[in-house]
Design a protein around this motif. Structure first.
Motif, PDB file in Angstrom:
ATOM      1  N   VAL A  85       0.857  -1.186   0.000  1.00  0.00           N
ATOM      2  CA  VAL A  85       0.000   0.000   0.000  1.00  0.00           C
ATOM      3  C   VAL A  85       0.894   1.237   0.000  1.00  0.00           C
ATOM      4  O   VAL A  85       1.659   1.465   0.932  1.00  0.00           O
ATOM      5  CB  VAL A  85      -0.931   0.015   1.224  1.00  0.00           C
ATOM      6  N   LEU A  86       0.782   2.013  -1.074  1.00  0.00           N
ATOM      7  CA  LEU A  86       1.551   3.248  -1.207  1.00  0.00           C
ATOM      8  C   LEU A  86       0.698   4.399  -0.697  1.00  0.00           C
ATOM      9  O   LEU A  86      -0.434   4.586  -1.145  1.00  0.00           O
ATOM     10  CB  LEU A  86       1.930   3.473  -2.673  1.00  0.00           C
ATOM     11  N   THR A  87       1.228   5.158   0.255  1.00  0.00           N
ATOM     12  CA  THR A  87       0.490   6.276   0.832  1.00  0.00           C
ATOM     13  C   THR A  87       1.106   7.576   0.347  1.00  0.00           C
ATOM     14  O   THR A  87       2.311   7.767   0.428  1.00  0.00           O
ATOM     15  CB  THR A  87       0.523   6.218   2.362  1.00  0.00           C
ATOM     16  N   ILE A  88       0.245   8.456  -0.154  1.00  0.00           N
ATOM     17  CA  ILE A  88       0.666   9.761  -0.660  1.00  0.00           C
ATOM     18  C   ILE A  88      -0.058  10.820   0.165  1.00  0.00           C
ATOM     19  O   ILE A  88      -1.276  10.752   0.331  1.00  0.00           O
ATOM     20  CB  ILE A  88       0.311   9.909  -2.150  1.00  0.00           C
ATOM     21  N   ASN A  89       0.689  11.775   0.659  1.00  0.00           N
ATOM     22  CA  ASN A  89       0.100  12.847   1.452  1.00  0.00           C
ATOM     23  C   ASN A  89       0.113  14.131   0.626  1.00  0.00           C
ATOM     24  O   ASN A  89       1.087  14.418  -0.060  1.00  0.00           O
ATOM     25  CB  ASN A  89       0.900  13.031   2.743  1.00  0.00           C
ATOM     26  N   THR A  90      -0.985  14.888   0.710  1.00  0.00           N
ATOM     27  CA  THR A  90      -1.084  16.132  -0.048  1.00  0.00           C
ATOM     28  C   THR A  90      -1.261  17.308   0.906  1.00  0.00           C
ATOM     29  O   THR A  90      -1.610  17.135   2.068  1.00  0.00           O
ATOM     30  CB  THR A  90      -2.283  16.095  -1.016  1.00  0.00           C
ATOM     31  N   GLU A  91      -1.043  18.503   0.378  1.00  0.00           N
ATOM     32  CA  GLU A  91      -1.143  19.709   1.197  1.00  0.00           C
ATOM     33  C   GLU A  91      -2.590  20.072   1.530  1.00  0.00           C
ATOM     34  O   GLU A  91      -2.871  20.615   2.580  1.00  0.00           O
ATOM     35  CB  GLU A  91      -0.504  20.900   0.475  1.00  0.00           C
ATOM     36  N   SER A  92      -3.488  19.792   0.586  1.00  0.00           N
ATOM     37  CA  SER A  92      -4.886  20.161   0.820  1.00  0.00           C
ATOM     38  C   SER A  92      -5.789  19.059   0.295  1.00  0.00           C
ATOM     39  O   SER A  92      -5.362  18.179  -0.448  1.00  0.00           O
ATOM     40  CB  SER A  92      -5.212  21.480   0.122  1.00  0.00           C
ATOM     41  N   ASN A  93      -7.036  19.141   0.692  1.00  0.00           N
ATOM     42  CA  ASN A  93      -8.004  18.145   0.239  1.00  0.00           C
ATOM     43  C   ASN A  93      -8.268  18.258  -1.256  1.00  0.00           C
ATOM     44  O   ASN A  93      -8.607  17.268  -1.903  1.00  0.00           O
ATOM     45  CB  ASN A  93      -9.306  18.300   1.023  1.00  0.00           C
ATOM     46  N   ALA A  94      -8.113  19.458  -1.813  1.00  0.00           N
ATOM     47  CA  ALA A  94      -8.308  19.632  -3.248  1.00  0.00           C
ATOM     48  C   ALA A  94      -7.254  18.845  -4.035  1.00  0.00           C
ATOM     49  O   ALA A  94      -7.568  18.176  -5.029  1.00  0.00           O
ATOM     50  CB  ALA A  94      -8.227  21.115  -3.610  1.00  0.00           C
ATOM     51  N   TRP A  95      -6.004  18.899  -3.564  1.00  0.00           N
ATOM     52  CA  TRP A  95      -4.953  18.116  -4.229  1.00  0.00           C
ATOM     53  C   TRP A  95      -5.168  16.626  -4.012  1.00  0.00           C
ATOM     54  O   TRP A  95      -4.870  15.815  -4.897  1.00  0.00           O
ATOM     55  CB  TRP A  95      -3.577  18.536  -3.731  1.00  0.00           C
ATOM     56  N   ALA A  96      -5.697  16.247  -2.856  1.00  0.00           N
ATOM     57  CA  ALA A  96      -5.991  14.837  -2.595  1.00  0.00           C
ATOM     58  C   ALA A  96      -7.064  14.330  -3.556  1.00  0.00           C
ATOM     59  O   ALA A  96      -6.946  13.231  -4.115  1.00  0.00           O
ATOM     60  CB  ALA A  96      -6.430  14.644  -1.145  1.00  0.00           C
ATOM     61  N   THR A  97      -8.067  15.149  -3.787  1.00  0.00           N
ATOM     62  CA  THR A  97      -9.126  14.772  -4.735  1.00  0.00           C
ATOM     63  C   THR A  97      -8.560  14.656  -6.146  1.00  0.00           C
ATOM     64  O   THR A  97      -8.849  13.701  -6.870  1.00  0.00           O
ATOM     65  CB  THR A  97     -10.254  15.806  -4.697  1.00  0.00           C
ATOM     66  N   GLN A  98      -7.760  15.636  -6.525  1.00  0.00           N
ATOM     67  CA  GLN A  98      -7.144  15.611  -7.852  1.00  0.00           C
ATOM     68  C   GLN A  98      -6.302  14.353  -8.041  1.00  0.00           C
ATOM     69  O   GLN A  98      -6.353  13.693  -9.069  1.00  0.00           O
ATOM     70  CB  GLN A  98      -6.277  16.870  -8.027  1.00  0.00           C
TER      71      GLN A  98
END
Length: 165
Positions: free
Chosen positions: A102-115
Motif C-alpha cells: 500500500v503506497l500512501t501519498i500525502n497532499t497539502e490540501s483536500n483539493a490536491w488529494a481529490t485531484q
C-alpha cells in the motif's frame, strides 16, 4: 631434567620421524602450490576475467539478495515523483510510506488529494511500468490531517474527558 618431547606429548617414537617427514613434505607441497599461483597471478595480471567485479555490479547483487529492492525503488519513486505526477502536483504532494503493498501519498490540501485520487489508475500503471520490482496493491491519498480531539498530547487518552495535566 625434562623427559623427551615424544613422551610429553604421548607420541609413538617409532612413528615420530615419519610424522615429521609427512608434515614437512606437505608444507613444502603447499608452498610450491602457493608459488605456482603467485606466478600465475603475475602472468595473468590485467587479462579479462581476472579483475574483481565493479562496485555497481557488486552492489546490485547485494541489493537483490538482501531484499533491498523495494526500499531502493521507493527511494527512486520519491526522488523522481515529479516525473510520475508532473511538477504541479509534485509540488503539493509527497510519497509518505509503502507498507504491505500500500503506497500512501500525502497532499497539502483536500483539493490536491481529490485531484490525485482521480489519477490513481494512471499512477498505478506508470509506477508499475517504470519501477519494476515495486509491487503496488493499492494507492491511498491522504489530505492534511485534522486534529484528533479524542487523544491528548503524546497520543494518550485522557482518563477523564475534562481532566487536563
Amino acid at each position: 631434567m625434562k623427559p623427551p618431547i615424544a613422551e610429553q606429548l604421548h607420541l609413538d617414537q617409532r612413528k615420530l620421524p615419519a610424522e615429521v617427514f609427512n608434515r614437512l613434505s606437505s608444507r613444502a607441497g603447499a608452498r610450491k602450490d602457493w608459488k605456482a599461483r603467485e606466478e600465475s597471478a603475475w602472468n595473468n595480471f590485467g587479462k579479462p576475467g581476472r579483475d574483481p567485479g565493479r562496485l555497481g555490479g557488486v552492489m546490485s547483487v547485494i541489493a537483490t539478495d538482501g531484499d533491498w529492492t523495494p526500499h531502493l525503488k521507493l527511494a527512486q519513486l520519491r526522488n523522481h515523483w515529479d516525473q510520475v505526477v508532473g511538477p504541479a502536483i509534485a509540488n503539493h504532494s509527497v510519497v509518505t510510506s509503502f507498507n504491505d503493498g500500500v503506497l500512501t501519498i500525502n497532499t497539502e490540501s483536500n483539493a490536491w488529494a481529490t485531484q490525485l485520487t482521480y489519477l490513481i489508475p494512471q499512477l498505478t500503471a506508470t509506477i508499475r511500468q517504470r519501477l519494476k520490482g515495486l509491487e503496488i496493491r493499492d494507492i491511498r491519498v491522504t489530505g492534511p490531517q485534522s486534529h484528533n480531539f479524542r487523544r491528548g498530547a503524546g497520543g494518550r487518552r485522557y482518563p477523564n474527558r475534562y481532566m487536563r495535566y
